[in-house]
Design an enzyme around this catalytic site. Structure first.
Site: not given
Ligand code: BV8
Ligand code: ZN
Length: 245
Positions: A72, A122, A130, A133, A153, A190
């Protein structure tokens, strides 16, 4: 067919706003060639990101997860900011402190387009940290570390991104929520608005009475609530509504 009047109205609302928040997701980088997470050519279908973008996956198979992030990094480093990213950098030039860009994206394209007032909720795919740490490699690295042992570490180095099940940085989240609660206008670009807590950002602006503009290729839960919703490519819409600032 572009509805000129809606563009004109949205352009005027933006031109008159002193404080604007922009919230972006993977869709703003689609025209740069960065795969989105859902929709056509979505990343998740090929890689089951929710299986790989987790701490469990990293603990179970750190090399596989690093391999996925290395790929990526290569993909994202080879992409370039598009007209949507550039339009937002211009909007920031005009508004200065009245502007904040909150992104879910980890591709660094906003910074490469010239944006500076960025909150990366994100993380950033080019950052290496790390897992034990606070050690973090200075700057952003396209090449993954040869040796993934922390020099401080002995822990394991990981990509500086937030995985599913991991908490977001509380300070960044507070900054994002408070800016969204105070702004006059929020542009949501987006995002399928499915991943929490980030997906609540546009709702905070809505509840606070801001003018919300959605730019997304497909309808989302926000589409019905936004004052304007444009379902055309971000690379077309943003230069049109940000105007020749
Ligand atoms: C948290 C980095 C709690 C990594 C990302 C069940 C199990 C486990 C967790 C959960 C669960 N249910 C809910 C959760 C919470 C979970 C969550 O929300 N899950 C979802 C799937 C239901 N959230 C988390 O786990 C978050 N943390 O809740 O922690 C906690 C609290 C306290 C203490 C401890 C724990 C963390 C979430 C962050 C995850 N990391 N990214 C990596 O990428 O490798 S998320 C990643 O996916 C992105 O960063 C982004 O946020 C998400 C994707 O969404 P979008 O950006 O909207 O992209 P997508 O493709 O979906 O949509 C694109 C849109 O663009 C489309 O609609 C399309 O039509 C449109 N489009 C396309 N082309 C165009 C366009 N529009 C305009 N012009 C174009 N040309
Ligand atoms: Zn370390």
């Amino acid at each position: 067919m572009r509805d000129e009047q809606r563009y004109e109205e949205a352009r005027e609302a933006l031109a008159g706003a002193q404080s604007v928040v922009v919230f972006t997701g993977a869709g703003i980088s689609a025209e740069s060639g960065v795969p989105t997470y859902r929709g056509a050519g979505g990343l998740w279908r090929n890689y089951q990101a929710e299986d790989l973008a987790t701490l469990e996956a990293f603990r179970r198979s750190p090399d596989l997860v690093w391999e996925w992030y290395a790929e990526r990094r290569r993909t994202m480093a080879a992409c370039h900011p598009n007209r949507a990213h550039l339009a937002l950098a211009k909007l920031e030039e005009r508004l200065g402190n009245g502007f904040l860009l909150i992104t879910q994206n980890i591709d660094d394209l906003h910074r490469r387009a010239g944006s500076r007032r960025i909150v990366e909720l994100h993380g950033n795919v080019f950052r290496t940290v790390c897992s034990q740490c606070s050690y973090a490699l200075e700057g952003l690295e396209e090449k993954p570390p040869e040796d993934t042992t922390c020099p401080r570490c002995g822990g394991r180095l990981r990509p500086g991104v937030v995985w599913f099940g991991e908490a977001l940085d509380g300070t960044l989240l507070d900054q994002a929520f408070s800016a969204s609660a105070r702004c006059e206008a929020l542009i949501c670009v987006g995002s399928s608005l499915l991943v929490q807590p980030a997906a609540s950002i546009p709702e905070v602006a809505l509840r606070a009475g801001a003018d919300v503009i959605e730019v997304n290729a497909e309808p989302t839960w926000l589409t019905q609530e936004a004052r304007w919703s444009f379902q055309e490519p971000a690379g077309e819409v943003l230069p049109a509504i940000v105007g020749a600032v």
